[in-house]
Design an enzyme around this catalytic site. Structure first.
Site, short mmCIF file in Angstrom:
data_model
loop_
_atom_site.label_atom_id
_atom_site.label_comp_id
_atom_site.label_asym_id
_atom_site.label_seq_id
_atom_site.Cartn_x
_atom_site.Cartn_y
_atom_site.Cartn_z
N THR A 1 -1.54 -13.18 7.53
CA THR A 1 -0.13 -13.49 7.23
C THR A 1 0.71 -13.37 8.50
OG1 THR A 1 -0.55 -12.35 5.14
CG2 THR A 1 1.69 -13.05 5.54
N GLU B 1 3.46 -5.56 12.32
CA GLU B 1 2.56 -4.40 12.14
C GLU B 1 1.45 -4.87 11.21
OE1 GLU B 1 2.85 -1.71 13.78
OE2 GLU B 1 4.83 -2.07 14.63
N GLY C 1 2.00 -6.13 7.25
CA GLY C 1 1.08 -6.73 6.28
C GLY C 1 -0.21 -7.13 6.98
N CYS D 1 -3.25 1.59 6.36
CA CYS D 1 -3.67 0.84 7.56
C CYS D 1 -4.25 1.78 8.61
CB CYS D 1 -2.49 0.06 8.11
SG CYS D 1 -1.06 1.11 8.40
N ASN E 1 0.81 -1.23 0.00
CA ASN E 1 0.00 0.00 0.00
C ASN E 1 0.83 1.27 0.00
OD1 ASN E 1 0.72 -0.67 2.65
ND2 ASN E 1 -0.94 0.55 3.48
N THR F 1 -3.19 -9.36 8.95
CA THR F 1 -3.20 -10.10 10.21
C THR F 1 -3.10 -11.61 9.99
OG1 THR F 1 -4.33 -8.34 11.38
CG2 THR F 1 -4.64 -10.56 12.26
N GLU G 1 7.40 0.19 16.33
CA GLU G 1 8.44 0.75 15.48
C GLU G 1 8.56 2.22 15.81
OE1 GLU G 1 6.89 -0.17 11.58
OE2 GLU G 1 7.91 -2.10 11.56
#
Ligand code: NDP
Length: 481
Positions: free
Chosen positions: A230, A248, A226, A282, A150, A228, A461
């Site tokens: 995955t 994340e 990416g 996101c 994205n 949830t 992060e």
């Protein structure tokens, strides 16, 4: 047509299998380049190069590492137009947005972490006159970095820059759907003279390349952004191997609007927080809760403004909403609009694929969509759609809106609009989310902790938190007598 290459041990190389995957231009719906269909053999080569480079890179003085990062930032800035065009073509986002946000932020990531590492310090703990403890912060090793489609270069560099600054070497995989700017970054790293093996970029599918990085027995740390689902899969492989993990993941963010808000500011920001980047951020607020007294006015104004948003070709200056990233993603978003109707939702505007004229007729465009009349706990209001689709719902009390806002499995970001000072603080303290924006959206200070709670992820992060992740603390205790 262009063939993208892997960047391994300082060189651009073909995948060992010599197989390639189609890369689509979402604005036209056609294949415009090819990307390596790499596999675990390519990951092994990348790992070997990163491992061979690790000792020297992690022992390179911070100020020297810093200079490499600053040089990369400078080259990203110099190539702003080229990178923005590539990002827009690969992802479908308006060129204007890529120029204004994505690429400048990628440069800023390198600048921020390239200078930040110079100020990163560890602690010492004195036991009066009997002993002193100090903490050594050492780079963890070869870092695995995996990023989504994205905000391609923006999120790729958000991981790579702190990893490199901290002294890790890296094996990275950009999304297979948007590989182009990561490829251009390899060229920039070569021009910047980054020592070979320090950064390695392997292109290909998540199930092959991503999985090979995650399950590699000698890669001790995975930074992943990416979905949830995955993330869960990655955690199930990496956790039993005792890897350090930063995840994340997805979100279903509430945007809570009280009647006492600064109305005009709220209205225009809410258009952005709903539809910027086609709603594929996101942090977008996809569930809009409006205090009942303001509901009808908000609904009418918001729908009127949404209808005015120009959906169009990414390179057109007038375009506010470009193409969504891929055909499968377009179909997923449209299927949620269908689901919303089955669940009793009323489409107030949008609701359909938009067919543009001429060369863009096969592109993946969706009209910005506003839906009302759905219960807070239906699937449309609980699952991540990740497109230009929002729902609006009225509420009466703080308690009610908090319980609706917190009812989802996610907890990434949230927005609250109110001029009531103490209410703003109460809401901030009680919302289940890693980020609360009060009277704003997407204001980012890179020093702040970034990440989510619940199914939105694990770890933080940003700022020194990123350096904490990419380094291992070691306590050294010295007896003084
Ligand atoms: P995915 O989870 O599908 O993919 C993310 C990355 O992981 C891609 O590079 C993908 O490769 C790779 N991947 C896929 N499967 C595996 C696997 N089994 N092992 C290792 N790697 C794998 O997410 P999307 O790319 O669809 O991105 C959208 C999602 O990202 C949304 O849910 C969004 O909310 C979330 N996101 C979260 C952010 C945050 O900061 N919390 C920020 C931005 C997005 P491939 O492309 O080949 O599938």
């Amino acid at each position: 047509m262009q063939y993208i290459k892997n960047y391994i041990n300082g060189e651009l190389v073909e995948p060992i299998s010599k197989n390639y995957i189609d890369n689509y231009d979402p604005s036209r719906g056609n294949v415009y380049s090819y990307i390596p269909d790499s596999d675990e053999q390519d990951v092994e080569l990348a790992y070997s190069a990163a491992n061979a480079a690790f000792h020297e890179w992690s022992n390179t003085p911070k100020d020297v590492r810093s200079k490499y990062l600053l040089k990369i930032a400078e080259l990203i800035e110099k190539n702003l137009d080229k990178l923005a065009l590539a990002e827009s073509l690969d992802n479908g986002k308006p060129l204007k947005l890529a120029k204004l946000v994505d690429i400048p932020r990628a440069a800023h990531n390198f600048n921020f972490y390239g200078t930040g590492i110079l100020h990163y310090a560890a602690h010492a703990h004195s036991m009066e006159d009997s002993a002193i403890n100090y903490t050594l912060r050492q780079a963890v090793g070869v870092a695995g970095c995996i990023s989504p489609w994205n905000l391609p270069l923006y999120l790729f560099t958000w991981k790579i820059a702190p990893a490199l600054a901290a002294g890790c070497t890296v094996v990275a995989k950009p999304s297979e759907i948007t590989p182009m700017t990561a490829y251009l970054l390899s060229e920039i790293c070569m021009e910047a003279g980054l020592p070979k093996g320090v950064l390695n970029i392997v292109h290909g599918l998540g199930g092959k390349v991503g999985n090979a990085i995650v399950s590699h027995k000698n890669i001790p740390l995975i930074s992943f952004t990416g979905g949830t689902v995955t993330g869960k899969q990655i955690a199930s492989i990496a956790a039993p191997m005792f890897k350090k993990l930063s995840l994340e993941l997805g979100g279903k963010n509430p945007n809570i609007i009280f009647a006492d808000c600064d109305y005009e500011k709220m209205l225009h920001t809410t258009i952005n927080s709903s539809f910027q980047n086609q709603g594929q951020i996101c942090l977008c607020g996809s569930r809009i809760f409006v205090e009942r007294g303001l509901y009808e006015k908000f609904k009418n104004d918001f729908v009127a403004l949404t209808k005015k948003l120009v959906v169009g070709a990414p390179l057109d200056d007038k375009t506010r909403v470009g193409a969504v990233v891929s055909k499968p993603h377009m179909e997923k978003v449209l299927s949620y609009i269908e689901l919303a109707q089955k669940e009793g939702g009323k489409i107030l505007c949008g609701g359909k694929r938009k067919i543009l004229e001429g060369e863009f007729a096969e592109g993946y465009y969706i009209e910005p969509t506003v839906i009302e009349g759905l219960p807070y706990n239906c699937r449309t209001n609980q699952e991540e759609i990740f497109g230009p689709v929002v729902t609006i719902m009225p509420f009466d009390t703080e308690e009610e809106v908090l319980s609706m806002a917190n009812s989802v499995v996610y907890g990434l970001a949230s927005t609250v609009w109110t001029e009531h000072l103490t209410r703003a603080h109460r809401m901030a303290a009680n919302i289940h989310a890693g980020i609360v924006w009060i009277n704003c959206w997407l204001m980012r200070d890179l020093r702040t902790p970034f990440g989510g709670v619940k199914a939105s992820g694990v770890g933080r992060e940003g700022g020194f938190e990123a350096f904490d992740f990419f380094t291992e603390p070691k306590n050294v205790c010295i007896k003084l007598k």
